[in-house]
Design an enzyme around this catalytic site. Structure first.
Site: not given
Ligand code: NCD
Length: 303
Positions: A51-52, A80, A101, A129
């Site tokens: 969703r986000t 890396k 995120r 959030h």
């Protein structure tokens, strides 16, 4: 230039403005269709999301902008050993705004200190959030018409559930809000949040019993037990089905109750609840896109 790292980076007046803009977008989408023409959003997702990430991308596309990004740390130079600071300095050469995120608490904040463009925290570990909270607030506002004088039940994983932490911070600023925190002892709200509530004199109770809390609630915010934050599989298995909301448990609830869940759900809400008129979790999904459109406009300072 402003970023959004914590929900309290926004004043209550700014939250009102975002809600008004989101409601206007819902009513008049065409008016907004070219507002972000030639602007680019980057979604840097170092953790899984449906969703986000897709709501951020849909939001930018519906504003006439474009999107770039990656949806897993393994697809980026993080694999890396690149730092988030170097990643955002790089992506800031391509994009006008970044939604990030990250599994590490504080990573988007560190990124915002080095980024040439606004950073939006799209979830940092078990911490915060803020944009899910904006989706929750728009939903509460559209359902209830207000934020004050609400009894808000928070149920499930209140320890690792970052959406809960941001929602408590957001709703604590309104008159007459009280929290009923429903969780097993192992998954209670972190002590630092309890201390903040104590300091501000915000009423809250803690209980293990959803049944006991149910009749008092105006909002019931269910959450998933956050498997990925557990150190120990056995603890997760023991706690994962602590609460399962079923139609019979709703018999003692108010007819005006609103049931929210940030999703994804696992077992904590039976699909039999989905047809109950009090279930708002798919409305939350749709509201999440509109409020993110409003947020992008604000941070890009588009008129
Ligand atoms: C939440 C999250 O990522 O914290 N999901 C979301 O963004 N809607 C809740 C969760 O994963 O349980």
């Amino acid at each position: 230039m402003r970023s959004l790292i914590d929900i309290i980076d926004l004043t209550v007046e700014e939250i009102d403005e975002l809600i008004a803009t989101a409601n206007d977008i819902i009513a008049n989408p065409d008016k907004y269709a070219e507002k972000c023409k030639r602007k680019k959003l980057a979604t840097l997702f170092f953790e899984p999301s449906t969703r986000t990430r897709l709501s951020f991308e849909s939001a930018m596309l519906e504003l006439g902008g474009s999107v770039i990004g990656f949806s897993g740390a393994n697809n980026s130079s993080a694999a890396k050993g690149e730092s988030v600071s170097d990643t955002v300095r790089t992506v800031g050469c391509y994009a006008d705004i970044i939604a990030m995120r990250h599994p590490k608490e504080g990573a988007p904040m560190i990124a915002s200190m080095r980024s040439p463009v606004p950073i939006i925290n799209a979830g940092d570990g078990g911490h915060n959030h803020p944009t899910q909270t904006l989706a929750d607030l728009l939903t509460i506002h559209r359902e209830k018409g207000r934020f004050d004088h609400l009894t808000v039940g928070l149920c499930g994983d209140l320890k690792f559930g970052r959406t809960v932490h941001s929602l408590i911070h957001a709703l604590s600023r309104y008159e007459g809000v009280q929290f009923v925190m429903i969780s097993p002892d192992e998954l209670k709200v972190p002590e630092y949040i309890i201390q903040e509530l104590e300091k501000e004199g915000i009423p809250y109770t803690e209980t293990r019993s959803l049944e006991e809390a149910m009749p008092t609630l105006d909002i019931l915010y269910m959450t998933r037990v956050q498997q990925e934050r557990f150190f120990n599989e056995a603890d997760y298995i023991r706690l994962k089905d602590s609460y399962i909301l079923t139609p019979d448990k709703l018999e003692t609830a108010k007819s005006s109750l609103s049931i929210l869940h940030p999703l994804p759900r696992v077992n904590e809400i039976s699909v039999a609840v989905d047809n109950d008129p009090r279930a708002c979790y798919f409305k939350q999904v749709s509201n999440g896109k509109y409020i993110r459109m409003a947020l992008i406009l604000k941070l890009l300072e588009v008129e």
